[in-house]
Design a protein around this motif. Structure first.
Motif, short mmCIF file in Angstrom:
data_model
loop_
_atom_site.label_atom_id
_atom_site.label_comp_id
_atom_site.label_asym_id
_atom_site.label_seq_id
_atom_site.Cartn_x
_atom_site.Cartn_y
_atom_site.Cartn_z
N SER A 192 0.85 -1.19 0.00
CA SER A 192 0.00 0.00 0.00
C SER A 192 0.89 1.23 0.00
N GLY A 193 0.27 2.38 -0.25
CA GLY A 193 1.01 3.62 -0.29
C GLY A 193 1.25 4.09 -1.71
N GLU A 194 1.82 5.27 -1.85
CA GLU A 194 2.05 5.86 -3.16
C GLU A 194 3.50 6.29 -3.32
N VAL A 195 4.00 6.14 -4.55
CA VAL A 195 5.33 6.59 -4.90
C VAL A 195 5.22 7.43 -6.17
N ASN A 196 5.75 8.63 -6.10
CA ASN A 196 5.75 9.53 -7.25
C ASN A 196 7.19 9.92 -7.56
N ILE A 197 7.63 9.64 -8.79
CA ILE A 197 9.00 9.96 -9.20
C ILE A 197 8.94 10.88 -10.41
N LEU A 198 9.52 12.03 -10.28
CA LEU A 198 9.56 13.03 -11.35
C LEU A 198 8.16 13.34 -11.89
N GLY A 199 7.19 13.34 -10.97
CA GLY A 199 5.83 13.68 -11.35
C GLY A 199 5.02 12.53 -11.91
N HIS A 200 5.56 11.29 -11.85
CA HIS A 200 4.88 10.13 -12.43
C HIS A 200 4.77 9.01 -11.40
N LYS A 201 3.72 8.21 -11.50
CA LYS A 201 3.57 7.06 -10.62
C LYS A 201 4.46 5.91 -11.09
N LEU A 202 4.74 4.99 -10.18
CA LEU A 202 5.54 3.83 -10.53
C LEU A 202 4.89 3.08 -11.69
N GLY A 203 5.72 2.65 -12.63
CA GLY A 203 5.21 1.91 -13.77
C GLY A 203 4.81 2.78 -14.95
N ASP A 204 4.80 4.08 -14.77
CA ASP A 204 4.44 4.98 -15.86
C ASP A 204 5.54 4.91 -16.94
N PRO A 205 5.16 4.69 -18.21
CA PRO A 205 6.17 4.63 -19.28
C PRO A 205 7.01 5.90 -19.38
N ALA A 206 6.50 7.01 -18.87
CA ALA A 206 7.25 8.27 -18.94
C ALA A 206 8.53 8.22 -18.11
N LEU A 207 8.64 7.25 -17.18
CA LEU A 207 9.84 7.11 -16.35
C LEU A 207 10.94 6.31 -17.04
N PHE A 208 10.64 5.74 -18.19
CA PHE A 208 11.64 4.96 -18.91
C PHE A 208 12.86 5.83 -19.20
N ASN A 209 14.03 5.33 -18.82
CA ASN A 209 15.32 6.02 -19.00
C ASN A 209 15.55 7.15 -18.01
N LYS A 210 14.61 7.45 -17.15
CA LYS A 210 14.77 8.58 -16.23
C LYS A 210 15.36 8.16 -14.89
N LEU A 211 15.30 6.86 -14.56
CA LEU A 211 15.77 6.38 -13.27
C LEU A 211 16.69 5.19 -13.48
N SER A 212 17.81 5.18 -12.75
CA SER A 212 18.71 4.03 -12.81
C SER A 212 19.16 3.66 -11.41
N ALA A 213 19.63 2.42 -11.27
CA ALA A 213 20.04 1.95 -9.96
C ALA A 213 21.26 1.04 -10.09
N LEU A 214 22.13 1.10 -9.10
CA LEU A 214 23.29 0.22 -9.02
C LEU A 214 23.17 -0.61 -7.75
N PRO A 215 22.77 -1.89 -7.86
CA PRO A 215 22.72 -2.75 -6.67
C PRO A 215 24.12 -2.97 -6.11
N GLN A 216 24.18 -3.34 -4.84
CA GLN A 216 25.47 -3.50 -4.17
C GLN A 216 26.34 -4.55 -4.86
N ASP A 217 25.77 -5.66 -5.27
CA ASP A 217 26.55 -6.75 -5.83
C ASP A 217 26.37 -6.85 -7.35
N ALA A 218 26.22 -5.72 -8.02
CA ALA A 218 26.03 -5.72 -9.48
C ALA A 218 27.24 -6.35 -10.17
N GLN A 219 26.95 -7.18 -11.17
CA GLN A 219 28.00 -7.85 -11.92
C GLN A 219 27.78 -7.67 -13.42
N LEU A 220 28.85 -7.66 -14.18
CA LEU A 220 28.77 -7.66 -15.63
C LEU A 220 29.33 -8.97 -16.16
#
Length: 299
Positions: free
Chosen positions: A57-85
């Motif tokens: 439950s609850g709400e998350v708004n990122i850059l004026g958009h809700k989670l899952g909004d296609p408008a967020l594509f390419n706007k947010l990135s994340a680096l997990p602690q154990d990221a591997q290539l």
């Protein structure tokens, strides 16, 4: 404008409440520290913000958009602690692949791959494989991946964990250089590192946001942290004698946090003269309170 607004966020795994009614706002362009003990809910919060987990439950708004909004594509990135290539492919090939996944054509993907690798100091390693690089260089490649396509919100989980001081400093410099172009959320157990980079803190404990504040906020009173080489007798009493001092707290051996009226612009000079008069040798003078004291030494 807020880059992120989270309201009454809840997430449970069975009987364990990983996030409990978490609410906060992060202003665009602010570098924010996400702090808390192991199991506090930091990774769960990151996963929800990235869309990897759905909140109960609850709400998350990122850059004026809700989670899952296609408008967020390419706007947010994340680096997990154990990221591997993948160790089988060159840096250029792998990062171009990730750029293509973000919708870039082949030419744009190659150009952006060269841009981010040059930015993290690996411009001569385009054709290298991960297996040929040091641990610090691998971490910088992962940072480069997170910077592809210039995202507006970047989440980094323990970005400098396990690195030597030189590589850790290089990554801190990368973050600082980009802080006016993107909103960073940094999760780390290294408080001194977060103190250098962040001006805002979120403190999670057992899924509850116990502190949400601007770090070292300056209002009617300012703070200065004095670290001495030796601990003198009756140090607090001596420090209270200074003009405009409203409170003195000893936070650990030979360290004192002094609260004083904000309109005294010469207080640091007065303090140094006072130390000289008393023949106190100081090890460090910090303008403001330390992050460790902000979190754990509240009276």
């Amino acid at each position: 404008m807020n880059a992120i607004t989270v309201t009454n966020l809840n997430k449970a795994f069975g009987s364990k409440q990983a996030l409990n009614n978490v609410t906060f706002e992060i202003e665009a362009g602010k570098t924010t520290a996400l702090i808390g003990p192991n199991g506090a809910g930091k990774t769960t919060l990151f996963s929800v913000l990235c869309g990897y987990l759905q909140p109960d439950s609850g709400e998350v708004n990122i850059l004026g958009h809700k989670l899952g909004d296609p408008a967020l594509f390419n706007k947010l990135s994340a680096l997990p602690q154990d990221a591997q290539l993948d160790p089988r492919f060159s840096l250029e090939k792998q990062l171009c692949f990730y750029a293509r996944l973000q919708g870039m054509n082949k030419h744009a993907a190659l150009k952006d791959t060269h841009r981010v690798l040059e930015f993290v100091g690996l411009k001569d390693n385009f054709n290298s494989r991960i297996s040929e690089l040091s641990h610090g260089m691998r971490k910088r490649v992962c940072i480069a991946q997170a910077l592809i396509n210039s995202p507006k919100v970047i989440l980094l989980d323990e970005a400098t964990a396990g690195l030597d001081p030189v590589n850790a400093r290089e990554i801190r410099n990368i973050i600082a250089d980009l802080s006016d172009q993107a909103t960073f959320i940094l999760s780390s157990h290294d408080l001194s590192e977060l103190e250098r980079l962040c001006n805002h803190i979120l403190y999670l404990e057992q899924g509850v946001l116990t502190q949400h504040q601007t770090y070292n906020y300056q209002g009617e009173h300012n703070y200065i942290t004095l670290q001495l080489c030796k601990e003198p007798l009756q140090a607090i009493d001596h420090l209270k004698q200074l003009q405009d001092v409203t409170h003195v707290q000893q936070t650990q051996s030979k360290e004192f946090v002094i609260e004083y009226k904000a309109d005294n612009r010469q207080f640091d000079i007065q303090l140094l003269k006072h130390c000289h008069k008393l023949k106190w040798q100081y090890r460090q003078l910090i303008n403001g309170n330390t992050l460790e004291n902000e979190l754990f030494n509240k009276e």
